[in-house]
Design a protein around this motif. Structure first.
Motif, mmCIF file in Angstrom:
data_model
loop_
_atom_site.group_PDB
_atom_site.id
_atom_site.type_symbol
_atom_site.label_atom_id
_atom_site.label_comp_id
_atom_site.label_asym_id
_atom_site.label_seq_id
_atom_site.Cartn_x
_atom_site.Cartn_y
_atom_site.Cartn_z
ATOM 1 N N SER A 1 37.949 126.060 -109.814
ATOM 2 C CA SER A 1 38.106 125.065 -110.876
ATOM 3 C C SER A 1 36.958 124.076 -110.911
ATOM 4 O O SER A 1 36.677 123.463 -111.945
ATOM 5 N N TYR B 1 44.336 127.151 -101.497
ATOM 6 C CA TYR B 1 44.083 125.867 -102.150
ATOM 7 C C TYR B 1 42.578 125.617 -102.284
ATOM 8 O O TYR B 1 42.103 125.209 -103.355
ATOM 9 N N THR C 1 44.142 121.379 -111.481
ATOM 10 C CA THR C 1 44.241 121.926 -110.118
ATOM 11 C C THR C 1 44.549 120.826 -109.122
ATOM 12 O O THR C 1 45.309 121.037 -108.174
ATOM 13 N N ARG C 2 43.935 119.648 -109.315
ATOM 14 C CA ARG C 2 44.223 118.519 -108.430
ATOM 15 C C ARG C 2 45.716 118.226 -108.416
ATOM 16 O O ARG C 2 46.297 117.947 -107.361
ATOM 17 N N TRP D 1 48.631 120.158 -110.100
ATOM 18 C CA TRP D 1 49.567 121.262 -109.885
ATOM 19 C C TRP D 1 49.200 122.118 -108.683
ATOM 20 O O TRP D 1 50.083 122.610 -107.975
ATOM 21 N N GLY D 2 47.896 122.259 -108.436
ATOM 22 C CA GLY D 2 47.465 123.008 -107.248
ATOM 23 C C GLY D 2 47.838 122.284 -105.977
ATOM 24 O O GLY D 2 48.286 122.893 -105.000
ATOM 25 N N SER E 1 45.458 112.475 -112.354
ATOM 26 C CA SER E 1 46.044 113.659 -111.725
ATOM 27 C C SER E 1 46.461 113.366 -110.295
ATOM 28 O O SER E 1 47.581 113.671 -109.874
ATOM 29 N N ALA F 1 41.204 127.707 -105.042
ATOM 30 C CA ALA F 1 41.550 127.171 -106.361
ATOM 31 C C ALA F 1 40.648 125.995 -106.727
ATOM 32 O O ALA F 1 40.158 125.902 -107.862
ATOM 33 N N MET F 2 40.402 125.100 -105.774
ATOM 34 C CA MET F 2 39.521 123.958 -106.022
ATOM 35 C C MET F 2 38.087 124.415 -106.251
ATOM 36 O O MET F 2 37.367 123.864 -107.097
ATOM 37 N N ASN G 1 40.055 121.783 -116.071
ATOM 38 C CA ASN G 1 40.702 122.702 -115.132
ATOM 39 C C ASN G 1 40.849 122.100 -113.739
ATOM 40 O O ASN G 1 41.865 122.283 -113.073
ATOM 41 N N LYS G 2 39.802 121.371 -113.320
ATOM 42 C CA LYS G 2 39.868 120.800 -111.978
ATOM 43 C C LYS G 2 40.933 119.719 -111.904
ATOM 44 O O LYS G 2 41.594 119.561 -110.870
#
Length: 346
Positions: A151, A144, A96-97, A99-100, A220, A147-148, A92-93
């Motif tokens: 994740s 952001y 996130t790196r 697309w987030g 990523s 989210a980080m 997940n992280k």
């Protein structure tokens, strides 16, 4: 296919789309009369010749980066290549790196676009007020960071510091993150003042971050930063002196978003200091100038940010770009060495 072939694809697509869009977007910007308004009362008088140069080319950055990342990821899927082959923890992280970080930069670009649009429609240099810029920027930053945080396991947020190692952040994660990200995004914006400067400096920063991503096998981050390299190179096709188009706040906000997302994606925001040494100098010169005028009623520099000081000292734009880019390159190399020998790769 080797997973790092995706980095080359991302860079190539970013370059091609950004460069080719110039043939379409620049005439459209001319037709819409989306030209830069230059105030020579507060800047070098010879900048008057830039009056009317199309701006808001940052739109191309957004399109090109999304295309570059999408093509790189899709190519990996079609060839059966796992984009994140090296991780045995939650993916997940890593998502996130990538697309987030991209979503964060796009949101900042929207703020910049609004600012640019107001400027060109009202034919002035001032668009959004500081408060109108700051509030949505902080909202993007908070989203952001959240989210980080989510994740990354929430309680397992760490920051890598060269020569020290990974340090648990705790509540300081939020305070540090907001200050660093807000400052870095706006520092990139300060750097966009003369033809080719921000694009060249950001290209070197992108290369440095891509090397670090390869060192840590963070595909990523690498896909995102290699797209940044391609976008900046494609932009310089049109923005080298004398510039045929300018990025506007749409572009500088977007680039700032990618830069800080890359640093956070590497779990090492402090690396922004050496890699972004030019950004730091630009922002610091502006802050020092303001403080000196308010406290001492005297200027430290002939004009801030510092690239304008060198302009007023007689340096040509090409010389400033060349010197600042070399300084940025030196800072990037130092950052890479600091990460390598500082325990980042173990």
């Amino acid at each position: 296919m080797n997973v790092y072939t995706a980095l080359g694809i991302s860079c190539a697509v970013g370059f091609a789309v950004t460069a080719l869009l110039g043939f379409v977007l620049i005439p459209v910007l001319h037709k819409l009369k989306f030209g830069q308004n230059i105030l020579t009362t507060i800047g070098p008088k010879w900048h008057a010749k830039k009056q009317g140069t199309p701006t808001m080319y940052g739109i191309a950055f957004v399109v090109a980066t999304i295309a570059a990342v999408a093509v790189a990821v899709l190519t990996c899927k079609l060839t059966g290549t796992d984009i994140f082959p090296y991780y045995d923890f939650d993916r997940n992280k890593e998502l996130t790196r990538l697309w987030g970080g991209l979503a964060f930069a796009v949101c900042l670009a929207l703020i910049g676009f609004t600012d640019d649009y107001i400027k060109v429609k009202k034919k002035r240099n001032l668009g959004l007020t500081e408060a109108q810029k700051t509030v949505p920027q902080l909202a993007c930053i908070a989203a952001y960071l959240t989210a980080m945080w989510v994740s990354g396991g929430q309680n397992d947020i760490t920051m890598f510091i060269p020569m020290v190692g990974s340090v648990r952040m705790g509540w300081f994660y939020w305070v540090f993150g907001i200050c660093v990200m807000y400052g870095a995004v706006n520092a990139v914006n300060f750097t966009d003042g003369i033809d080719g400067l921000c694009g060249s400096v950001t290209l070197t920063a992108g290369v440095s971050f891509t090397v670090m991503a390869v060192m840590k096998q963070l595909t990523s981050v690498g896909i995102l930063t290699s797209a940044l390299v391609g976008v900046c190179a494609g932009y310089l096709v049109w923005n080298h002196y004398p510039a045929k188009v300018m990025m506007g706040d749409t572009g500088s906000m977007f680039l700032g978003g990618i830069i800080v997302a890359a640093a956070y994606g590497l779990d090492c925001p402090v690396i922004l200091l050496p890699v972004g040494i030019v950004y730091v100098a630009e922002a610091l010169s502006d802050l020092l100038q303001i403080a000196s005028v308010r406290l001492r009623h005297k200027k430290i520099f002939k004009m801030a940010p510092i690239h304008h000081h060198f302009e007023l000292c007689g340096w040509k734009e090409n010389k400033i770009v060349a010197v600042f880019t070399l300084v940025g390159l030196a800072g990037g190399i130092f950052g890479i060495l600091l990460m390598y020998f500082g325990g980042y790769v173990m």
